[in-house]
Design a protein around this motif. Structure first.
Motif, PDB file in Angstrom:
ATOM      1  N   GLY A  15      55.058  -4.940  -0.781  1.00  0.00           N
ATOM      2  CA  GLY A  15      54.590  -5.370  -2.088  1.00  0.00           C
ATOM      3  C   GLY A  15      53.958  -4.263  -2.912  1.00  0.00           C
ATOM      4  N   SER A  16      53.693  -3.120  -2.273  1.00  0.00           N
ATOM      5  CA  SER A  16      53.058  -1.991  -2.963  1.00  0.00           C
ATOM      6  C   SER A  16      54.067  -1.207  -3.788  1.00  0.00           C
ATOM      7  CB  SER A  16      52.399  -1.061  -1.948  1.00  0.00           C
ATOM      8  OG  SER A  16      51.408  -1.720  -1.196  1.00  0.00           O
ATOM      9  N   SER A  17      53.536  -0.195  -4.469  1.00  0.00           N
ATOM     10  CA  SER A  17      54.373   0.668  -5.303  1.00  0.00           C
ATOM     11  C   SER A  17      54.193   2.125  -4.907  1.00  0.00           C
ATOM     12  CB  SER A  17      54.010   0.500  -6.791  1.00  0.00           C
ATOM     13  OG  SER A  17      54.220  -0.807  -7.231  1.00  0.00           O
ATOM     14  N   LEU A  18      55.228   2.906  -5.124  1.00  0.00           N
ATOM     15  CA  LEU A  18      55.189   4.352  -4.963  1.00  0.00           C
ATOM     16  C   LEU A  18      56.030   4.972  -6.066  1.00  0.00           C
ATOM     17  CD1 LEU A  18      55.712   5.020  -1.128  1.00  0.00           C
ATOM     18  CD2 LEU A  18      53.663   5.566  -2.458  1.00  0.00           C
ATOM     19  N   ARG A  19      55.683   6.196  -6.445  1.00  0.00           N
ATOM     20  CA  ARG A  19      56.523   6.940  -7.378  1.00  0.00           C
ATOM     21  C   ARG A  19      56.911   8.264  -6.733  1.00  0.00           C
ATOM     22  NH1 ARG A  19      55.637   9.368 -13.472  1.00  0.00           N
ATOM     23  NH2 ARG A  19      54.400  10.913 -12.338  1.00  0.00           N
ATOM     24  N   MET A  85      59.047   2.898  -7.593  1.00  0.00           N
ATOM     25  CA  MET A  85      59.440   1.856  -6.648  1.00  0.00           C
ATOM     26  C   MET A  85      58.345   0.801  -6.611  1.00  0.00           C
ATOM     27  SD  MET A  85      61.041   4.212  -3.592  1.00  0.00           S
ATOM     28  CE  MET A  85      59.453   4.879  -3.103  1.00  0.00           C
ATOM     29  N   ASN A  86      58.670  -0.382  -7.069  1.00  0.00           N
ATOM     30  CA  ASN A  86      57.737  -1.510  -7.065  1.00  0.00           C
ATOM     31  C   ASN A  86      58.229  -2.577  -6.099  1.00  0.00           C
ATOM     32  OD1 ASN A  86      56.283  -0.225  -9.143  1.00  0.00           O
ATOM     33  ND2 ASN A  86      57.508  -1.238 -10.728  1.00  0.00           N
ATOM     34  N   GLY A  87      57.320  -3.432  -5.683  1.00  0.00           N
ATOM     35  CA  GLY A  87      57.706  -4.514  -4.792  1.00  0.00           C
ATOM     36  C   GLY A  87      58.372  -4.017  -3.527  1.00  0.00           C
ATOM     37  N   LEU A  88      57.809  -2.991  -2.926  1.00  0.00           N
ATOM     38  CA  LEU A  88      58.447  -2.396  -1.756  1.00  0.00           C
ATOM     39  C   LEU A  88      58.531  -3.371  -0.590  1.00  0.00           C
ATOM     40  CD1 LEU A  88      56.914   1.154  -2.041  1.00  0.00           C
ATOM     41  CD2 LEU A  88      59.356   0.654  -1.895  1.00  0.00           C
ATOM     42  N   LYS A  89      59.625  -3.262   0.149  1.00  0.00           N
ATOM     43  CA  LYS A  89      59.891  -4.119   1.295  1.00  0.00           C
ATOM     44  C   LYS A  89      60.054  -3.255   2.543  1.00  0.00           C
ATOM     45  CE  LYS A  89      62.620  -7.210  -1.659  1.00  0.00           C
ATOM     46  NZ  LYS A  89      63.944  -7.857  -1.853  1.00  0.00           N
ATOM     47  N   GLN A 123      59.489  11.030   3.218  1.00  0.00           N
ATOM     48  CA  GLN A 123      59.462   9.796   4.004  1.00  0.00           C
ATOM     49  C   GLN A 123      58.738   8.692   3.247  1.00  0.00           C
ATOM     50  OE1 GLN A 123      60.720   9.106   7.322  1.00  0.00           O
ATOM     51  NE2 GLN A 123      60.192   7.009   6.710  1.00  0.00           N
ATOM     52  N   VAL A 124      59.364   7.528   3.228  1.00  0.00           N
ATOM     53  CA  VAL A 124      58.729   6.310   2.704  1.00  0.00           C
ATOM     54  C   VAL A 124      58.714   5.286   3.824  1.00  0.00           C
ATOM     55  CG1 VAL A 124      58.940   4.398   1.081  1.00  0.00           C
ATOM     56  CG2 VAL A 124      59.401   6.745   0.318  1.00  0.00           C
ATOM     57  N   THR A 125      57.525   4.796   4.148  1.00  0.00           N
ATOM     58  CA  THR A 125      57.380   3.804   5.202  1.00  0.00           C
ATOM     59  C   THR A 125      56.661   2.592   4.632  1.00  0.00           C
ATOM     60  OG1 THR A 125      57.239   5.538   6.893  1.00  0.00           O
ATOM     61  CG2 THR A 125      56.481   3.334   7.499  1.00  0.00           C
ATOM     62  N   VAL A 126      57.283   1.424   4.773  1.00  0.00           N
ATOM     63  CA  VAL A 126      56.723   0.182   4.255  1.00  0.00           C
ATOM     64  C   VAL A 126      56.487  -0.764   5.426  1.00  0.00           C
ATOM     65  CG1 VAL A 126      56.987  -1.696   2.620  1.00  0.00           C
ATOM     66  CG2 VAL A 126      58.032   0.529   2.139  1.00  0.00           C
ATOM     67  N   SER A 127      55.259  -1.163   5.617  1.00  0.00           N
ATOM     68  CA  SER A 127      54.924  -2.058   6.724  1.00  0.00           C
ATOM     69  C   SER A 127      54.705  -3.471   6.202  1.00  0.00           C
ATOM     70  CB  SER A 127      53.684  -1.557   7.453  1.00  0.00           C
ATOM     71  OG  SER A 127      52.596  -1.435   6.553  1.00  0.00           O
ATOM     72  N   SER A 128      54.988  -4.421   7.056  1.00  0.00           N
ATOM     73  CA  SER A 128      54.887  -5.833   6.646  1.00  0.00           C
ATOM     74  C   SER A 128      53.495  -6.373   6.889  1.00  0.00           C
ATOM     75  CB  SER A 128      55.908  -6.664   7.420  1.00  0.00           C
ATOM     76  OG  SER A 128      55.703  -6.520   8.805  1.00  0.00           O
TER      77      SER A 128
END
Length: 128
Positions: A15-19, A85-89, A123-128
């Motif tokens: 749900g977070s964002s990154l640019r 990048m919004n709403g990251l999954k 690296q982009v890491t998205v945790s639940s």
């Protein structure tokens, strides 16, 4: 030669964002770059198209999986391309690569081998 340097990756919650940023340089950058793109890759899988933007006209292209959540943009004066990048999954977790190429058509810009220069990846890491 064209050099590309990515930055902005990290570890975030779903749900977070990154640019992400991609700074382009090199003696032939402007002459040899019509399009910049972002691809991503998970170990053991092929590199996957994410988004592309043309320098002339600013046409944008997106993978279906990120459409509506990611936005690609550019700063012509700074030779920099961004990926908001919004709403990251969790399934967005990957190494993200910036690419530079000369193709501008909707089909070819989605093909990794059509790009002549690549960054080192971030690296982009998205945790639940």
């Amino acid at each position: 030669q064209v050099q590309l340097v990515e930055s902005g990756g990290g570890s975030v919650q779903a749900g977070s964002s990154l640019r992400l940023s991609c700074a382009g340089s090199g003696r032939t950058f402007n002459r040899n770059t019509n399009t910049n793109a972002w691809f991503r890759q998970v170990p053991g899988q092929e590199r996957e198209f994410v988004a592309a933007i043309t320098w002339s006209g600013g046409r944008t292209y997106y993978a279906d999986s990120v459409k509506g959540r990611f936005t690609i943009s550019r700063d012509n004066a700074e030779n920099t391309v961004y990926l908001q990048m919004n709403g990251l999954k969790p399934e967005d977790t990957a190494i993200y690569y910036c690419a530079a190429g000369t193709a501008t058509t909707a089909i070819v810009v989605r093909v990794a081998r059509s790009y002549h220069s690549w960054g080192q990846g971030t690296q982009v890491t998205v945790s639940s």
